[in-house]
Structure formats: structure tokens, C-alpha cells
Motif scaffolding. Structure first.
Motif, PDB file in Angstrom:
ATOM      1  N   LEU A  66      41.225  23.833  19.573  1.00 40.92           N
ATOM      2  CA  LEU A  66      40.051  23.102  20.045  1.00 40.92           C
ATOM      3  C   LEU A  66      39.813  21.873  19.185  1.00 40.92           C
ATOM      4  O   LEU A  66      39.957  21.925  17.963  1.00 40.92           O
ATOM      5  N   THR A  67      39.438  20.772  19.821  1.00 40.19           N
ATOM      6  CA  THR A  67      39.152  19.542  19.080  1.00 40.19           C
ATOM      7  C   THR A  67      37.676  19.423  18.743  1.00 40.19           C
ATOM      8  O   THR A  67      37.292  18.560  17.963  1.00 40.19           O
ATOM      9  N   GLY A  68      36.832  20.284  19.339  1.00 40.85           N
ATOM     10  CA  GLY A  68      35.401  20.220  19.090  1.00 40.85           C
ATOM     11  C   GLY A  68      34.664  19.363  20.092  1.00 40.85           C
ATOM     12  O   GLY A  68      33.450  19.253  20.057  1.00 40.85           O
ATOM     13  N   GLU A  69      35.400  18.733  21.004  1.00 41.30           N
ATOM     14  CA  GLU A  69      34.773  17.882  22.015  1.00 41.30           C
ATOM     15  C   GLU A  69      34.784  18.585  23.361  1.00 41.30           C
ATOM     16  O   GLU A  69      35.704  19.335  23.678  1.00 41.30           O
ATOM     17  N   LYS A  70      33.751  18.324  24.147  1.00 44.86           N
ATOM     18  CA  LYS A  70      33.670  18.884  25.504  1.00 44.86           C
ATOM     19  C   LYS A  70      34.376  17.944  26.471  1.00 44.86           C
ATOM     20  O   LYS A  70      34.409  16.736  26.270  1.00 44.86           O
ATOM     21  N   THR A  71      34.940  18.502  27.532  1.00 43.42           N
ATOM     22  CA  THR A  71      35.521  17.684  28.599  1.00 43.42           C
ATOM     23  C   THR A  71      34.559  17.701  29.780  1.00 43.42           C
ATOM     24  O   THR A  71      33.528  18.357  29.743  1.00 43.42           O
ATOM     25  N   ASP A  72      34.928  17.010  30.830  1.00 49.03           N
ATOM     26  CA  ASP A  72      34.104  17.022  32.037  1.00 49.03           C
ATOM     27  C   ASP A  72      34.582  18.080  33.027  1.00 49.03           C
ATOM     28  O   ASP A  72      34.078  18.176  34.129  1.00 49.03           O
ATOM     29  N   LYS A  73      35.555  18.905  32.622  1.00 42.24           N
ATOM     30  CA  LYS A  73      36.075  19.952  33.503  1.00 42.24           C
ATOM     31  C   LYS A  73      35.186  21.185  33.410  1.00 42.24           C
ATOM     32  O   LYS A  73      34.942  21.713  32.333  1.00 42.24           O
ATOM     33  N   VAL A  74      34.722  21.637  34.574  1.00 43.16           N
ATOM     34  CA  VAL A  74      33.874  22.830  34.620  1.00 43.16           C
ATOM     35  C   VAL A  74      34.763  24.052  34.479  1.00 43.16           C
ATOM     36  O   VAL A  74      35.685  24.260  35.268  1.00 43.16           O
ATOM     37  N   TYR A  75      34.497  24.862  33.466  1.00 40.20           N
ATOM     38  CA  TYR A  75      35.243  26.093  33.213  1.00 40.20           C
ATOM     39  C   TYR A  75      34.630  27.257  33.993  1.00 40.20           C
ATOM     40  O   TYR A  75      35.328  28.057  34.580  1.00 40.20           O
ATOM     41  N   SER A  76      33.286  27.335  33.991  1.00 37.27           N
ATOM     42  CA  SER A  76      32.634  28.435  34.696  1.00 37.27           C
ATOM     43  C   SER A  76      31.188  28.087  35.020  1.00 37.27           C
ATOM     44  O   SER A  76      30.592  27.197  34.413  1.00 37.27           O
ATOM     45  N   LEU A  77      30.659  28.814  35.988  1.00 40.81           N
ATOM     46  CA  LEU A  77      29.247  28.743  36.357  1.00 40.81           C
ATOM     47  C   LEU A  77      28.680  30.141  36.222  1.00 40.81           C
ATOM     48  O   LEU A  77      29.301  31.112  36.660  1.00 40.81           O
ATOM     49  N   TYR A  78      27.503  30.263  35.622  1.00 40.90           N
ATOM     50  CA  TYR A  78      26.843  31.553  35.473  1.00 40.90           C
ATOM     51  C   TYR A  78      25.550  31.549  36.278  1.00 40.90           C
ATOM     52  O   TYR A  78      24.753  30.619  36.175  1.00 40.90           O
ATOM     53  N   TYR A  79      25.387  32.582  37.095  1.00 37.55           N
ATOM     54  CA  TYR A  79      24.165  32.762  37.872  1.00 37.55           C
ATOM     55  C   TYR A  79      23.474  34.033  37.382  1.00 37.55           C
ATOM     56  O   TYR A  79      24.100  35.094  37.327  1.00 37.55           O
ATOM     57  N   LYS A  80      22.219  33.911  37.057  1.00 33.02           N
ATOM     58  CA  LYS A  80      21.463  35.058  36.554  1.00 33.02           C
ATOM     59  C   LYS A  80      21.191  36.068  37.661  1.00 33.02           C
ATOM     60  O   LYS A  80      21.303  37.269  37.461  1.00 33.02           O
ATOM     61  N   ASN A  81      20.817  35.590  38.847  1.00 31.71           N
ATOM     62  CA  ASN A  81      20.505  36.473  39.979  1.00 31.71           C
ATOM     63  C   ASN A  81      21.703  36.547  40.902  1.00 31.71           C
ATOM     64  O   ASN A  81      22.114  35.521  41.465  1.00 31.71           O
ATOM     65  N   ALA A  82      22.269  37.735  41.053  1.00 33.14           N
ATOM     66  CA  ALA A  82      23.454  37.891  41.889  1.00 33.14           C
ATOM     67  C   ALA A  82      23.470  39.267  42.540  1.00 33.14           C
ATOM     68  O   ALA A  82      22.851  40.210  42.036  1.00 33.14           O
ATOM     69  N   LYS A  83      24.187  39.334  43.650  1.00 26.94           N
ATOM     70  CA  LYS A  83      24.423  40.606  44.334  1.00 26.94           C
ATOM     71  C   LYS A  83      25.884  40.658  44.744  1.00 26.94           C
ATOM     72  O   LYS A  83      26.498  39.633  45.026  1.00 26.94           O
ATOM     73  N   ILE A  84      26.418  41.877  44.766  1.00 21.50           N
ATOM     74  CA  ILE A  84      27.764  42.112  45.271  1.00 21.50           C
ATOM     75  C   ILE A  84      27.673  43.281  46.228  1.00 21.50           C
ATOM     76  O   ILE A  84      27.155  44.341  45.879  1.00 21.50           O
ATOM     77  N   LYS A  85      28.127  43.068  47.447  1.00 18.04           N
ATOM     78  CA  LYS A  85      28.059  44.098  48.500  1.00 18.04           C
ATOM     79  C   LYS A  85      26.629  44.603  48.677  1.00 18.04           C
ATOM     80  O   LYS A  85      26.401  45.788  48.901  1.00 18.04           O
ATOM     81  N   GLY A  86      25.640  43.716  48.494  1.00 18.01           N
ATOM     82  CA  GLY A  86      24.243  44.096  48.653  1.00 18.01           C
ATOM     83  C   GLY A  86      23.640  44.826  47.469  1.00 18.01           C
ATOM     84  O   GLY A  86      22.490  45.241  47.512  1.00 18.01           O
ATOM     85  N   VAL A  87      24.412  44.970  46.388  1.00 13.95           N
ATOM     86  CA  VAL A  87      23.937  45.661  45.184  1.00 13.95           C
ATOM     87  C   VAL A  87      23.606  44.610  44.122  1.00 13.95           C
ATOM     88  O   VAL A  87      24.405  43.712  43.854  1.00 13.95           O
ATOM     89  N   LYS A  88      22.431  44.732  43.523  1.00 10.71           N
ATOM     90  CA  LYS A  88      22.015  43.799  42.477  1.00 10.71           C
ATOM     91  C   LYS A  88      22.949  43.917  41.272  1.00 10.71           C
ATOM     92  O   LYS A  88      23.273  45.013  40.838  1.00 10.71           O
ATOM     93  N   ALA A  89      23.383  42.765  40.777  1.00  3.71           N
ATOM     94  CA  ALA A  89      24.171  42.691  39.546  1.00  3.71           C
ATOM     95  C   ALA A  89      23.246  42.116  38.481  1.00  3.71           C
ATOM     96  O   ALA A  89      23.175  40.909  38.288  1.00  3.71           O
ATOM     97  N   SER A  90      22.514  42.987  37.794  1.00  3.04           N
ATOM     98  CA  SER A  90      21.448  42.535  36.891  1.00  3.04           C
ATOM     99  C   SER A  90      21.951  41.732  35.698  1.00  3.04           C
ATOM    100  O   SER A  90      21.198  41.009  35.075  1.00  3.04           O
TER     101      SER A  90
END
Length: 135
Positions: A33-57
Motif C-alpha cells: 500500500l502507498t497510503g493513498e486512496k484511488t477513485d476505484k470503489v472496492y465495496s459498498l456497505y449497507y446497514k439495512n439489508a435483507k436476504i430472501k426476506g430475512v433481515k441481515a442485522s
């Protein structure tokens, strides 16, 4: 005008810039790592989510292929109780061994469930089940 609940805004994680370095001791190339951020999105995190209708807390993380910019996998963090509900909706797995619980790609895509004592995902905390969907 449509208003969205602020909890639906994702936390955006950008890829840290890396440089390729040859490791003389191991005789391999490694990325540092160089310590600098790039403009490439690695991931998105969503706090509220469901999978198959089941809450993923514990939330949901969408990871991206850094070369193509396309989504490569989706990961959900579930408690034990939420996982029991998820199992009842998914039905019998195709594989259940030390590598985790897997459902056949011909029916659902590639879905893998594993119990984690301590999540490796930076956004999931504590213990529980990680459901990963690869496409």
C-alpha cells in the motif's frame, strides 16, 4: 420527489493505491500500500439489508472487481437466529462440510454460508453467519 431513508445510503470504501514490489527473500512480487486512496470503489456497505426476506442485522457488503468495475459478490451478516430463518427459506443445501454450507449454482447462483467467530469483514462485527453470493 422521492425521499430515501438516510440509512439506505451506502458507506463507500475505496481501494487503497498499491505498488508492485519484488520480494527478494520470497522471490515473488507483492503489492504494498502507498497510503493513498484511488477513485476505484472496492465495496459498498449497507446497514439495512435483507436476504430472501430475512433481515441481515449486520448489514450487506457489495464487492467490486477493480479491473472491470462490476459487482463480483454480495455478502450478508446474519445472527444465529436470522440464519435459522434463512435456512428455512433456502431449503436443504447441496453441500454441508468443513468449507461451509453451499447451494448449487444451477438453482440459486453460487451461495455459501459460513459461521464466523470474528468477522473478517471490516463492517461486520462480532460473530454470526456470513452469507456470500458470487456471480
Amino acid at each position: 420527489m422521492l425521499k430515501l431513508d438516510s440509512s439506505f445510503k451506502p458507506k463507500v470504501n475505496y481501494m487503497n493505491d498499491q505498488t508492485e514490489v519484488f520480494n527478494e527473500d520470497k522471490q515473488i512480487y507483492e503489492y504494498r500500500l502507498t497510503g493513498e486512496k484511488t477513485d476505484k470503489v472496492y465495496s459498498l456497505y449497507y446497514k439495512n439489508a435483507k436476504i430472501k426476506g430475512v433481515k441481515a442485522s449486520k448489514g450487506m457488503v457489495i464487492k467490486f472487481n477493480l479491473e472491470t468495475g462490476c459487482a463480483s459478490s454480495v455478502h450478508y451478516g446474519l445472527t444465529d437466529k436470522e440464519f435459522d430463518k434463512f435456512l428455512s427459506k433456502m431449503g436443504e443445501p447441496d453441500y454441508n462440510d468443513s468449507d461451509g454450507i453451499r447451494w448449487n449454482s444451477s438453482k440459486h447462483g453460487w451461495i455459501v454460508a459460513m459461521y464466523c467467530n470474528n468477522f473478517s469483514e471490516e463492517v461486520f462485527h462480532g460473530s454470526g453467519y456470513e452469507i456470500s453470493y458470487y456471480y
